[in-house]
Design a protein around this motif. Structure first.
Motif, mmCIF file in Angstrom:
data_model
loop_
_atom_site.group_PDB
_atom_site.id
_atom_site.type_symbol
_atom_site.label_atom_id
_atom_site.label_comp_id
_atom_site.label_asym_id
_atom_site.label_seq_id
_atom_site.Cartn_x
_atom_site.Cartn_y
_atom_site.Cartn_z
ATOM 1 N N HIS A 31 1.039 -1.158 -0.131
ATOM 2 C CA HIS A 31 0.143 0.076 -0.032
ATOM 3 C C HIS A 31 0.765 1.341 0.000
ATOM 4 O O HIS A 31 2.076 1.216 0.494
ATOM 5 N N LYS A 40 6.188 1.167 6.837
ATOM 6 C CA LYS A 40 5.526 0.369 7.901
ATOM 7 C C LYS A 40 5.231 -1.204 7.559
ATOM 8 O O LYS A 40 4.390 -1.225 6.377
ATOM 9 N N TYR A 42 3.256 -4.558 8.620
ATOM 10 C CA TYR A 42 2.148 -4.727 9.373
ATOM 11 C C TYR A 42 1.842 -6.472 9.473
ATOM 12 O O TYR A 42 1.785 -6.973 8.251
ATOM 13 N N THR A 45 -3.276 -9.321 13.552
ATOM 14 C CA THR A 45 -3.508 -9.150 15.100
ATOM 15 C C THR A 45 -3.800 -10.662 15.801
ATOM 16 O O THR A 45 -3.847 -10.609 17.106
ATOM 17 N N LEU A 92 7.808 -1.972 12.633
ATOM 18 C CA LEU A 92 6.923 -3.290 12.380
ATOM 19 C C LEU A 92 5.721 -3.050 13.549
ATOM 20 O O LEU A 92 6.105 -2.917 14.831
ATOM 21 N N PHE A 93 4.604 -3.430 13.342
ATOM 22 C CA PHE A 93 3.241 -3.366 14.336
ATOM 23 C C PHE A 93 2.517 -4.625 13.654
ATOM 24 O O PHE A 93 2.215 -4.938 12.655
ATOM 25 N N PRO A 94 1.784 -4.896 14.737
ATOM 26 C CA PRO A 94 0.616 -5.789 14.400
ATOM 27 C C PRO A 94 -0.535 -4.771 14.009
ATOM 28 O O PRO A 94 -0.702 -3.888 14.637
ATOM 29 N N ALA A 95 -1.421 -4.936 12.912
ATOM 30 C CA ALA A 95 -2.547 -4.212 12.461
ATOM 31 C C ALA A 95 -3.771 -4.879 12.101
ATOM 32 O O ALA A 95 -3.591 -5.847 11.449
ATOM 33 N N PRO A 96 -5.113 -4.533 12.326
ATOM 34 C CA PRO A 96 -6.137 -5.169 11.788
ATOM 35 C C PRO A 96 -6.409 -4.888 10.249
ATOM 36 O O PRO A 96 -7.253 -4.237 9.891
ATOM 37 N N VAL A 97 -5.161 -5.465 9.506
ATOM 38 C CA VAL A 97 -5.649 -4.877 7.911
ATOM 39 C C VAL A 97 -6.413 -6.145 7.309
ATOM 40 O O VAL A 97 -5.810 -7.168 7.398
ATOM 41 N N ARG A 98 -7.202 -5.683 6.570
ATOM 42 C CA ARG A 98 -8.023 -6.863 5.734
ATOM 43 C C ARG A 98 -7.090 -7.254 4.682
ATOM 44 O O ARG A 98 -6.593 -6.005 4.186
ATOM 45 N N ASN A 101 -5.875 -11.887 8.060
ATOM 46 C CA ASN A 101 -6.427 -12.764 8.876
ATOM 47 C C ASN A 101 -7.121 -13.818 8.028
ATOM 48 O O ASN A 101 -7.318 -14.925 8.581
ATOM 49 N N ALA A 109 1.364 -6.802 5.225
ATOM 50 C CA ALA A 109 1.110 -5.736 4.647
ATOM 51 C C ALA A 109 2.158 -4.838 4.815
ATOM 52 O O ALA A 109 2.712 -4.690 5.799
ATOM 53 N N VAL A 110 2.714 -3.987 3.664
ATOM 54 C CA VAL A 110 3.579 -3.016 3.780
ATOM 55 C C VAL A 110 3.184 -1.704 3.270
ATOM 56 O O VAL A 110 2.408 -1.761 2.265
ATOM 57 N N GLU A 111 3.026 -0.855 4.082
ATOM 58 C CA GLU A 111 2.447 0.737 3.637
ATOM 59 C C GLU A 111 3.863 1.414 3.334
ATOM 60 O O GLU A 111 4.544 1.953 4.451
#
Lengths: 150, 196
Positions: A31, A40, A42, A45, A92-98, A101, A109-111
């Motif tokens: 992204h 970032k 991700y 989660t 690096l973070f956990p994130a609720p990205v569709r 999961n 995911a890479v932003e």
């Protein structure tokens, strides 16, 4: 394989279906964002505790069985950005990205955000090359590790 | 030559038709006025009365990519759901001010919060909230984390949070952050601590 190579709409569920049915070793959602600086990374989660044994797993927790390999993948990607001397800040973070999961395989995911706060840097060829190079090297590095882990 | 009784009958029928037509137009105008009042931006319920009490807000800062705890005050009702809604409305008020650290679209609001079994909060956002939200993984995640951390800080019994938009499930906030998930407060708090 590319989930899409043009400005077409593919639902988030369909992206996960494509990754799962093609048995992709690694799923990377790329992204562009305008908030923050650098890259970032991700991960889902979900945790390993959410994993479901057996042949049939809930769609919304398909990633749970692959949390460890996804974390391994993310760590290698971050490491590659750090050591590639590309001057690209990475976090690096956990994130609720569709649809992370829903992917049954290593996934992240890479932003990519502007390099130094200016939005134009997103279209800078050397910045894009640095990101692509780091990602490609990381994927090459991590593949045997993921295959060994599986 | 039309008989006199026929003329009277036709006149009565016509006056009846016109009478009913005028009455129906009146009913239509009344109904239209009512729905216009319902769809206006003005609040449907009076503001909560009573003394203001301190509440904790977790405010996202886009520039630094951090989350900071701040104390504010608000008058809170006794019902847990209504209390949670007032807390979130105070947070949204911060985000809708000029020079906000994490701007949200004007008109963003929380329709309702339902606290189920004392531990699951179901937050119903309005459509302006999601339709005007900026798109991006980081910006959407900051919003979600800020809402959840703020809810849990003011009601420690809440362990899970679910989001709806206008009473219905929605796939993502603005294309990235998952709104179908049932969020685990402990997980979110862990991330928020990293961002503090």
């Amino acid at each position: 394989m590319m989930v899409r190579d043009g400005d077409t709409t593919i639902s988030l569920d369909d992206r996960a279906v494509l990754a799962n049915t093609s048995h992709a070793a690694v799923y990377v959602a790329l992204h562009a964002g305008n908030l923050g600086r650098g890259v970032k990374v991700y991960t889902s989660t979900l945790s390993s505790a959410d994993a479901t044994p057996g042949l049939f797993v809930p769609w919304e927790k398909a990633q749970a069985n692959f949390v460890r390999t996804s974390e391994l993948l993310a760590a290698v990607v971050v490491d590659e950005f750090t050591k590639s001397n590309s001057q690209v800040p990475v976090a690096l973070f956990p994130a609720p990205v569709r649809p992370l999961n829903n992917v049954a395989g290593a996934a992240l995911a890479v932003e990519v955000a502007p390099l130094r706060g200016n939005l134009e840097s997103l279209t800078n060829a050397s910045y894009q090359d640095a990101v692509a190079q780091a990602l490609a090297t990381a994927l090459t590095t991590v593949r045997p590790k993921i295959e060994a882990a599986q | 030559m039309i008989p006199r009784h026929m003329q009277i009958a036709v006149a009565l029928a016509l006056s009846g038709i016109f009478g009913v037509a005028f009455y129906m137009l009146h009913l239509k105008d009344t109904a239209h006025g009512g729905s216009a009042r319902l769809s206006s931006d003005s609040p449907l319920a009076p503001p909560v009365a009573g003394p203001a009490v301190p509440i904790t807000l977790y405010i996202a800062y886009d520039g630094d990519g951090v989350m900071r705890k701040r104390t504010a005050s608000a008058a809170l009702p006794s019902d847990p759901g209504a209390r949670a809604r007032e807390v979130l409305r105070t947070l949204l008020g911060e985000y809708q001010q000029t020079n906000s650290s994490h701007p949200l679209a004007g008109g963003s609001d929380v329709n309702d919060v339902f606290v189920v079994n004392g531990s699951i909060a179901v937050v119903d956002l309005n459509s302006a909230f999601v339709e005007g939200h900026r798109s991006g993984i980081w910006v959407e995640a900051l919003t979600i984390d800020s809402l959840i951390a703020t809810l849990a800080a003011n009601n420690p019994a809440i362990s899970q949070v679910k989001f709806l938009v206008e009473g219905k499930e929605r796939e993502t906030l603005a294309g990235h952050a998952d709104l179908m998930a049932l969020y685990d407060v402990a997980q979110v708090n862990q991330l928020v601590r990293r961002l503090e």
